[in-house]
Design a protein around this motif. Sequence first.
Motif, PDB file in Angstrom:
ATOM      1  N   GLY A 203      27.518  67.451  45.621  1.00  0.00           N
ATOM      2  CA  GLY A 203      28.478  66.468  45.207  1.00  0.00           C
ATOM      3  C   GLY A 203      29.513  66.029  46.034  1.00  0.00           C
ATOM      4  O   GLY A 203      29.710  66.714  46.944  1.00  0.00           O
ATOM      5  N   LYS A 204      30.530  65.379  45.346  1.00  0.00           N
ATOM      6  CA  LYS A 204      31.878  65.119  46.115  1.00  0.00           C
ATOM      7  C   LYS A 204      31.706  64.593  47.515  1.00  0.00           C
ATOM      8  O   LYS A 204      32.467  64.749  48.175  1.00  0.00           O
ATOM      9  CB  LYS A 204      32.736  66.422  46.239  1.00  0.00           C
ATOM     10  CG  LYS A 204      32.829  66.911  44.805  1.00  0.00           C
ATOM     11  CD  LYS A 204      33.937  68.239  44.623  1.00  0.00           C
ATOM     12  CE  LYS A 204      34.057  68.701  43.433  1.00  0.00           C
ATOM     13  NZ  LYS A 204      34.787  70.167  43.566  1.00  0.00           N
ATOM     14  N   ASN A 205      30.607  63.570  47.552  1.00  0.00           N
ATOM     15  CA  ASN A 205      30.501  62.828  48.906  1.00  0.00           C
ATOM     16  C   ASN A 205      30.167  63.813  50.042  1.00  0.00           C
ATOM     17  O   ASN A 205      30.422  63.457  51.376  1.00  0.00           O
ATOM     18  CB  ASN A 205      31.352  61.839  49.073  1.00  0.00           C
ATOM     19  CG  ASN A 205      30.878  60.876  49.787  1.00  0.00           C
ATOM     20  OD1 ASN A 205      29.729  60.389  49.836  1.00  0.00           O
ATOM     21  ND2 ASN A 205      31.702  59.935  50.381  1.00  0.00           N
ATOM     22  N   LEU A 206      29.831  65.215  49.877  1.00  0.00           N
ATOM     23  CA  LEU A 206      29.761  66.145  50.913  1.00  0.00           C
ATOM     24  C   LEU A 206      28.679  66.120  51.986  1.00  0.00           C
ATOM     25  O   LEU A 206      28.859  66.265  53.127  1.00  0.00           O
ATOM     26  CB  LEU A 206      29.518  67.584  50.370  1.00  0.00           C
ATOM     27  CG  LEU A 206      30.887  68.273  49.917  1.00  0.00           C
ATOM     28  CD1 LEU A 206      30.757  69.491  49.242  1.00  0.00           C
ATOM     29  CD2 LEU A 206      32.102  68.527  51.001  1.00  0.00           C
ATOM     30  N   PRO A 207      27.673  65.605  51.347  1.00  0.00           N
ATOM     31  CA  PRO A 207      26.410  65.182  52.468  1.00  0.00           C
ATOM     32  C   PRO A 207      26.922  64.156  53.510  1.00  0.00           C
ATOM     33  O   PRO A 207      26.639  64.259  54.775  1.00  0.00           O
ATOM     34  CB  PRO A 207      25.407  64.445  51.591  1.00  0.00           C
ATOM     35  CG  PRO A 207      25.555  65.019  50.215  1.00  0.00           C
ATOM     36  CD  PRO A 207      26.747  65.303  50.195  1.00  0.00           C
TER      37      PRO A 207
END
Length: 212
Positions: A203-207
Amino acid sequence: MDKKDMYKIYMDYLLEVNSHTNLTAITDIEEIKTKHFEDSLSVLDYINPNDRVLDIGAGPGFPGLPLRIEKNFDLTLIDSVNKKVKFMNELIEMLGLETTRAIHTRAEDFAKDNREAFDLVVSRAVANMATLAEYALPFLKIGGVFIALKGPRAREELKEAQNALKILGGELIKLDEFDLDGNKRVNVVIKKVRKNKKIYPRGKNLPKKSPL
């Protein structure tokens, strides 16, 4: 309704809505036919009638909806932008497409209840390969296929995504390279050969912020 009429409705409604809501930068009719419709259909041969297919970051429906016009299968399209999802659902209704739905969600949220639920995942113009692999591969059954519709940087992106593919259980099957009206297109075809950990996609735009 025949396919020709369906594409005409798609084209007309896309241009109508795009005149007041930004859905696509491509507004020339011939370019829409080539760069949206034809490009989308370049992966048609990978779809079987009983497949469950997921289109990640579908935007105004590419590549999923042209594929669904051509073949009868179960299609889910997801996008994080609500106006695009609204457009897709209106279009799905106008075209009378059954077993087809668009959902307003992010890939990492949708993955919580839909892991290993799909036979095929497609994605076009969303993110680089490492990021896309993290979004897509958790959705696939073992033996399922992920196709990223890419441009001239595909090989470079693939090289950068080797670690992500290793972690996520993806294996390159082939690169379909072709010319589309003077533009180099590359469809990257990846098979899921083993399970991946439930922490993916993160989550949290990590990708995107921190690719594997």
